[in-house]
Scaffold this motif. Structure first.
Motif, PDB file in Angstrom:
ATOM      1  N   LEU A   1       0.814  -1.214   0.000  1.00 58.40           N
ATOM      2  CA  LEU A   1       0.000   0.000   0.000  1.00 58.40           C
ATOM      3  C   LEU A   1       0.849   1.266   0.000  1.00 58.40           C
ATOM      4  CD1 LEU A   1      -3.067  -0.771   2.239  1.00 58.40           C
ATOM      5  CD2 LEU A   1      -3.090   0.115  -0.079  1.00 58.40           C
ATOM      6  N   ARG A   2       1.971   1.222   0.696  1.00 60.79           N
ATOM      7  CA  ARG A   2       2.854   2.403   0.708  1.00 60.79           C
ATOM      8  C   ARG A   2       3.303   2.762  -0.706  1.00 60.79           C
ATOM      9  NH1 ARG A   2       3.101   2.773   5.882  1.00 60.79           N
ATOM     10  NH2 ARG A   2       4.164   1.488   7.355  1.00 60.79           N
ATOM     11  N   HIS A   3       3.275   1.760  -1.612  1.00 62.09           N
ATOM     12  CA  HIS A   3       3.673   1.975  -3.002  1.00 62.09           C
ATOM     13  C   HIS A   3       2.457   2.011  -3.939  1.00 62.09           C
ATOM     14  CE1 HIS A   3       7.335   0.418  -1.036  1.00 62.09           C
ATOM     15  NE2 HIS A   3       7.892   1.357  -1.780  1.00 62.09           N
ATOM     16  N   GLY A   4       1.271   2.172  -3.347  1.00 61.96           N
ATOM     17  CA  GLY A   4       0.067   2.325  -4.154  1.00 61.96           C
ATOM     18  C   GLY A   4      -0.484   1.035  -4.737  1.00 61.96           C
ATOM     19  N   GLN A   5      -0.100  -0.103  -4.166  1.00 63.56           N
ATOM     20  CA  GLN A   5      -0.553  -1.396  -4.691  1.00 63.56           C
ATOM     21  C   GLN A   5      -1.469  -2.097  -3.690  1.00 63.56           C
ATOM     22  OE1 GLN A   5       3.213  -3.289  -5.333  1.00 63.56           O
ATOM     23  NE2 GLN A   5       3.569  -2.228  -7.271  1.00 63.56           N
ATOM     24  N   ILE A   6      -2.390  -2.900  -4.220  1.00 67.63           N
ATOM     25  CA  ILE A   6      -3.326  -3.653  -3.393  1.00 67.63           C
ATOM     26  C   ILE A   6      -3.060  -5.136  -3.591  1.00 67.63           C
ATOM     27  CG2 ILE A   6      -5.768  -4.172  -2.989  1.00 67.63           C
ATOM     28  CD1 ILE A   6      -6.413  -1.380  -4.106  1.00 67.63           C
ATOM     29  N   SER A   7      -2.771  -5.839  -2.493  1.00 70.61           N
ATOM     30  CA  SER A   7      -2.514  -7.279  -2.578  1.00 70.61           C
ATOM     31  C   SER A   7      -3.811  -8.028  -2.853  1.00 70.61           C
ATOM     32  CB  SER A   7      -1.906  -7.790  -1.257  1.00 70.61           C
ATOM     33  OG  SER A   7      -2.905  -7.780  -0.238  1.00 70.61           O
ATOM     34  N   SER A   8      -3.681  -9.267  -3.303  1.00 66.43           N
ATOM     35  CA  SER A   8      -4.876 -10.083  -3.561  1.00 66.43           C
ATOM     36  C   SER A   8      -5.618 -10.361  -2.255  1.00 66.43           C
ATOM     37  CB  SER A   8      -4.507 -11.382  -4.278  1.00 66.43           C
ATOM     38  OG  SER A   8      -3.535 -12.092  -3.549  1.00 66.43           O
ATOM     39  N   GLN A   9      -4.888 -10.499  -1.150  1.00 62.17           N
ATOM     40  CA  GLN A   9      -5.530 -10.733   0.147  1.00 62.17           C
ATOM     41  C   GLN A   9      -6.367  -9.512   0.555  1.00 62.17           C
ATOM     42  OE1 GLN A   9      -2.900 -11.851   3.359  1.00 62.17           O
ATOM     43  NE2 GLN A   9      -4.392 -11.280   4.920  1.00 62.17           N
ATOM     44  N   LEU A  10      -5.819  -8.317   0.393  1.00 65.10           N
ATOM     45  CA  LEU A  10      -6.560  -7.104   0.724  1.00 65.10           C
ATOM     46  C   LEU A  10      -7.745  -6.945  -0.224  1.00 65.10           C
ATOM     47  CD1 LEU A  10      -7.023  -4.540   2.310  1.00 65.10           C
ATOM     48  CD2 LEU A  10      -5.261  -3.416   0.905  1.00 65.10           C
ATOM     49  N   LYS A  11      -7.545  -7.254  -1.498  1.00 66.79           N
ATOM     50  CA  LYS A  11      -8.640  -7.158  -2.467  1.00 66.79           C
ATOM     51  C   LYS A  11      -9.792  -8.075  -2.065  1.00 66.79           C
ATOM     52  CE  LYS A  11      -7.325  -6.395  -6.555  1.00 66.79           C
ATOM     53  NZ  LYS A  11      -6.736  -6.469  -7.889  1.00 66.79           N
ATOM     54  N   SER A  12      -9.485  -9.256  -1.557  1.00 62.75           N
ATOM     55  CA  SER A  12     -10.527 -10.183  -1.082  1.00 62.75           C
ATOM     56  C   SER A  12     -11.307  -9.583   0.078  1.00 62.75           C
ATOM     57  CB  SER A  12      -9.909 -11.509  -0.638  1.00 62.75           C
ATOM     58  OG  SER A  12      -9.336 -12.170  -1.733  1.00 62.75           O
ATOM     59  N   GLN A  13     -10.600  -8.931   0.994  1.00 65.94           N
ATOM     60  CA  GLN A  13     -11.274  -8.281   2.122  1.00 65.94           C
ATOM     61  C   GLN A  13     -12.158  -7.138   1.637  1.00 65.94           C
ATOM     62  OE1 GLN A  13      -8.564  -7.016   5.191  1.00 65.94           O
ATOM     63  NE2 GLN A  13      -7.503  -8.975   5.235  1.00 65.94           N
ATOM     64  N   LEU A  14     -11.663  -6.369   0.682  1.00 64.40           N
ATOM     65  CA  LEU A  14     -12.440  -5.258   0.131  1.00 64.40           C
ATOM     66  C   LEU A  14     -13.716  -5.762  -0.532  1.00 64.40           C
ATOM     67  CD1 LEU A  14      -9.466  -3.214  -1.322  1.00 64.40           C
ATOM     68  CD2 LEU A  14     -11.069  -2.377   0.403  1.00 64.40           C
ATOM     69  N   ILE A  15     -13.615  -6.845  -1.281  1.00 63.30           N
ATOM     70  CA  ILE A  15     -14.786  -7.413  -1.950  1.00 63.30           C
ATOM     71  C   ILE A  15     -15.839  -7.819  -0.926  1.00 63.30           C
ATOM     72  CG2 ILE A  15     -15.593  -9.434  -3.271  1.00 63.30           C
ATOM     73  CD1 ILE A  15     -12.903  -9.193  -4.851  1.00 63.30           C
ATOM     74  N   ARG A  16     -15.399  -8.360   0.211  1.00 61.21           N
ATOM     75  CA  ARG A  16     -16.344  -8.803   1.246  1.00 61.21           C
ATOM     76  C   ARG A  16     -17.078  -7.649   1.918  1.00 61.21           C
ATOM     77  NH1 ARG A  16     -12.305 -12.555   2.388  1.00 61.21           N
ATOM     78  NH2 ARG A  16     -11.542 -11.410   4.178  1.00 61.21           N
ATOM     79  N   ILE A  17     -16.420  -6.508   2.120  1.00 59.07           N
ATOM     80  CA  ILE A  17     -17.074  -5.455   2.913  1.00 59.07           C
ATOM     81  C   ILE A  17     -17.614  -4.280   2.103  1.00 59.07           C
ATOM     82  CG2 ILE A  17     -15.631  -6.009   4.917  1.00 59.07           C
ATOM     83  CD1 ILE A  17     -14.330  -3.196   4.480  1.00 59.07           C
ATOM     84  N   PHE A  18     -17.111  -4.055   0.895  1.00 60.03           N
ATOM     85  CA  PHE A  18     -17.474  -2.869   0.129  1.00 60.03           C
ATOM     86  C   PHE A  18     -18.822  -3.047  -0.561  1.00 60.03           C
ATOM     87  CE2 PHE A  18     -17.350   0.133  -3.402  1.00 60.03           C
ATOM     88  CZ  PHE A  18     -16.878   1.267  -2.775  1.00 60.03           C
ATOM     89  N   ARG A  19     -19.690  -2.054  -0.413  1.00 62.49           N
ATOM     90  CA  ARG A  19     -21.008  -2.039  -1.062  1.00 62.49           C
ATOM     91  C   ARG A  19     -21.024  -0.875  -2.050  1.00 62.49           C
ATOM     92  NH1 ARG A  19     -20.637  -6.215   0.317  1.00 62.49           N
ATOM     93  NH2 ARG A  19     -21.475  -7.278   2.124  1.00 62.49           N
ATOM     94  N   PRO A  20     -20.899  -1.161  -3.359  1.00 63.01           N
ATOM     95  CA  PRO A  20     -20.761  -0.094  -4.363  1.00 63.01           C
ATOM     96  C   PRO A  20     -21.865   0.952  -4.339  1.00 63.01           C
ATOM     97  CG  PRO A  20     -20.311  -2.221  -5.353  1.00 63.01           C
ATOM     98  CD  PRO A  20     -20.816  -2.487  -3.967  1.00 63.01           C
ATOM     99  N   GLN A  21     -23.080   0.594  -4.018  1.00 65.66           N
ATOM    100  CA  GLN A  21     -24.180   1.556  -4.022  1.00 65.66           C
ATOM    101  C   GLN A  21     -24.231   2.397  -2.741  1.00 65.66           C
ATOM    102  OE1 GLN A  21     -25.815   1.931  -6.870  1.00 65.66           O
ATOM    103  NE2 GLN A  21     -24.584   0.242  -7.653  1.00 65.66           N
ATOM    104  N   GLU A  22     -23.479   1.993  -1.721  1.00 64.58           N
ATOM    105  CA  GLU A  22     -23.538   2.673  -0.424  1.00 64.58           C
ATOM    106  C   GLU A  22     -22.230   3.339  -0.023  1.00 64.58           C
ATOM    107  OE1 GLU A  22     -24.687  -0.303   2.431  1.00 64.58           O
ATOM    108  OE2 GLU A  22     -26.226  -1.103   1.090  1.00 64.58           O
ATOM    109  N   ASP A  23     -21.115   2.706  -0.304  1.00 65.85           N
ATOM    110  CA  ASP A  23     -19.823   3.149   0.219  1.00 65.85           C
ATOM    111  C   ASP A  23     -19.061   4.031  -0.774  1.00 65.85           C
ATOM    112  OD1 ASP A  23     -20.291   1.586   2.493  1.00 65.85           O
ATOM    113  OD2 ASP A  23     -19.345  -0.171   1.582  1.00 65.85           O
ATOM    114  N   LEU A  24     -18.454   5.100  -0.264  1.00 64.75           N
ATOM    115  CA  LEU A  24     -17.603   5.958  -1.084  1.00 64.75           C
ATOM    116  C   LEU A  24     -16.197   5.395  -1.174  1.00 64.75           C
ATOM    117  CD1 LEU A  24     -18.719   9.434   0.290  1.00 64.75           C
ATOM    118  CD2 LEU A  24     -19.350   8.374  -1.876  1.00 64.75           C
ATOM    119  N   GLY A  25     -15.785   4.720  -0.127  1.00 67.51           N
ATOM    120  CA  GLY A  25     -14.444   4.169  -0.072  1.00 67.51           C
ATOM    121  C   GLY A  25     -14.245   3.440   1.232  1.00 67.51           C
ATOM    122  N   VAL A  26     -13.032   2.938   1.408  1.00 60.75           N
ATOM    123  CA  VAL A  26     -12.669   2.198   2.620  1.00 60.75           C
ATOM    124  C   VAL A  26     -11.378   2.803   3.164  1.00 60.75           C
ATOM    125  CG1 VAL A  26     -11.962  -0.051   3.533  1.00 60.75           C
ATOM    126  CG2 VAL A  26     -13.755   0.082   1.794  1.00 60.75           C
TER     127      VAL A  26
END
Length: 155
Positions: free
Chosen positions: A101-126
């Motif tokens: 993340l310090r280098h602007g990259q998202i790991s596959s593990q973090l991407k999996s967590q984001l997919i689980r919690i992010f709601r595109p119609q409700e959330d602006l970001g995480v």
């Protein structure tokens, strides 16, 4: 039929309050209002009174901020970056995820967590919180790109 004469200068100023959602084009709304009234219109002043969850009543006076800085005091009313977006969901990261993340990259593990919690119609970001409990990054979802790092904060 004859058109009504345009307002005189003493009738030209209109003051109003408008409650609207983010992304409202207030300046365009004013121009359209003037067009429909047949008199033309422009915006001479715009003041935001609220931006959830904050209101102008919570704003700090620049003189008070300056005085606190001169005295070397913590400025009462300042909100940490993480607190400012407390209504956004958060994910805590450590190790490799933090480094990427310090280098602007998202790991596959973090991407999996984001997919689980992010709601595109409700959330602006995480909010991404570092191992030292500081706001490290803001991640959002962009059409055609997926999850992207919007900001990385360095302290």
């Amino acid at each position: 039929p004859p058109r009504p004469s345009p307002p005189t200068l003493d009738q030209a100023d209109v003051s109003m309050e408008l409650s609207c959602s983010k992304g409202s084009y207030v300046r365009s709304w004013v121009v359209e209002l003037g067009r429909r009234l047949g008199v033309g219109a422009c915006l001479s002043q715009l003041r935001r009174l609220r931006s959830e969850p904050y209101s102008v009543d919570q704003a700090l006076n620049l003189k008070d901020i300056e005085d606190s800085l001169i005295k070397g005091e913590w400025i009462k009313g300042f909100v940490s970056m993480s607190e400012a977006l407390a209504h956004w969901k958060a994910i805590h990261v450590v190790g490799r995820d933090e480094t990427l993340l310090r280098h602007g990259q998202i790991s596959s593990q973090l991407k999996s967590q984001l997919i689980r919690i992010f709601r595109p119609q409700e959330d602006l970001g995480v909010r991404i919180i570092s191992s030292s409990s500081e706001l490290m990054a803001l991640v959002g979802l962009e059409l055609g790109r997926g999850f992207v790092v919007r900001r990385v904060f360095r302290y």
